[in-house]
Scaffold this motif. Structure first.
Motif, short mmCIF file in Angstrom:
data_model
loop_
_atom_site.label_atom_id
_atom_site.label_comp_id
_atom_site.label_asym_id
_atom_site.label_seq_id
_atom_site.Cartn_x
_atom_site.Cartn_y
_atom_site.Cartn_z
N ARG A 97 31.10 -0.53 -60.86
CA ARG A 97 29.98 -0.18 -59.97
C ARG A 97 29.28 -1.40 -59.40
O ARG A 97 28.53 -1.29 -58.45
CB ARG A 97 28.95 0.65 -60.74
CG ARG A 97 29.44 2.00 -61.11
CD ARG A 97 28.34 2.74 -61.81
NE ARG A 97 28.82 4.00 -62.32
CZ ARG A 97 28.06 4.90 -62.87
NH1 ARG A 97 26.77 4.65 -63.02
NH2 ARG A 97 28.57 6.02 -63.31
N THR A 98 29.52 -2.54 -59.99
CA THR A 98 28.87 -3.77 -59.52
C THR A 98 29.59 -4.39 -58.33
O THR A 98 29.22 -5.47 -57.87
CB THR A 98 28.78 -4.80 -60.65
OG1 THR A 98 30.10 -5.10 -61.11
CG2 THR A 98 27.94 -4.27 -61.81
N VAL A 99 30.63 -3.71 -57.84
CA VAL A 99 31.41 -4.19 -56.71
C VAL A 99 31.44 -3.10 -55.63
O VAL A 99 31.78 -1.96 -55.91
CB VAL A 99 32.86 -4.54 -57.13
CG1 VAL A 99 33.69 -4.96 -55.93
CG2 VAL A 99 32.85 -5.63 -58.19
N ALA A 100 31.07 -3.48 -54.42
CA ALA A 100 31.13 -2.54 -53.29
C ALA A 100 32.52 -2.63 -52.66
O ALA A 100 33.10 -3.71 -52.58
CB ALA A 100 30.07 -2.88 -52.25
N VAL A 101 33.02 -1.48 -52.22
CA VAL A 101 34.32 -1.42 -51.55
C VAL A 101 34.10 -1.00 -50.11
O VAL A 101 33.52 0.05 -49.84
CB VAL A 101 35.27 -0.42 -52.24
CG1 VAL A 101 36.59 -0.35 -51.50
CG2 VAL A 101 35.48 -0.78 -53.69
N GLY A 102 34.57 -1.84 -49.19
CA GLY A 102 34.49 -1.51 -47.77
C GLY A 102 35.90 -1.32 -47.24
O GLY A 102 36.80 -2.10 -47.56
N ARG A 103 36.09 -0.27 -46.48
CA ARG A 103 37.41 0.02 -45.92
C ARG A 103 37.36 -0.18 -44.41
O ARG A 103 36.49 0.34 -43.74
CB ARG A 103 37.77 1.46 -46.24
CG ARG A 103 39.15 1.56 -46.73
CD ARG A 103 39.45 2.76 -47.57
NE ARG A 103 39.75 2.29 -48.92
CZ ARG A 103 39.55 3.01 -49.99
NH1 ARG A 103 39.07 4.20 -49.91
NH2 ARG A 103 39.83 2.52 -51.17
N THR A 104 38.30 -0.95 -43.90
CA THR A 104 38.37 -1.20 -42.46
C THR A 104 39.63 -0.57 -41.88
O THR A 104 40.53 -0.18 -42.63
CB THR A 104 38.38 -2.71 -42.17
OG1 THR A 104 39.55 -3.28 -42.74
CG2 THR A 104 37.15 -3.40 -42.74
#
Length: 71
Positions: free
Chosen positions: A40-47
């Motif tokens: 949870r301490t890492v954000a995931v961004g999808r492009t």
């Protein structure tokens, strides 16, 4: 455990950003890490484009975003 956390599974090209501790550090997921899960301490961004992922990683690490000052 992995199957129960499918939402935290990363794909190649995802941009990962640290939210706690080393805030703002970013990386792009490579084939080597496909299918791994993040905390949870890492954000995931999808492009939608690989070039967007590379640009976002650099942008998150910039002094504009982090607020770090160069002496």
């Amino acid at each position: 455990m992995h199957e129960a956390n499918a939402r935290s599974e990363v794909r190649v090209g995802d941009v990962l950003v640290v939210l706690v501790g080393r805030v703002g550090e970013a990386a792009v997921v490579t084939d080597e890490y496909r299918g791994w899960n993040v905390a949870r301490t890492v954000a995931v961004g999808r492009t939608t484009e690989p070039d967007e992922a590379a640009w976002l990683r650099l942008w998150f690490g910039s002094t504009y975003v982090t607020g770090a000052r160069v002496a």
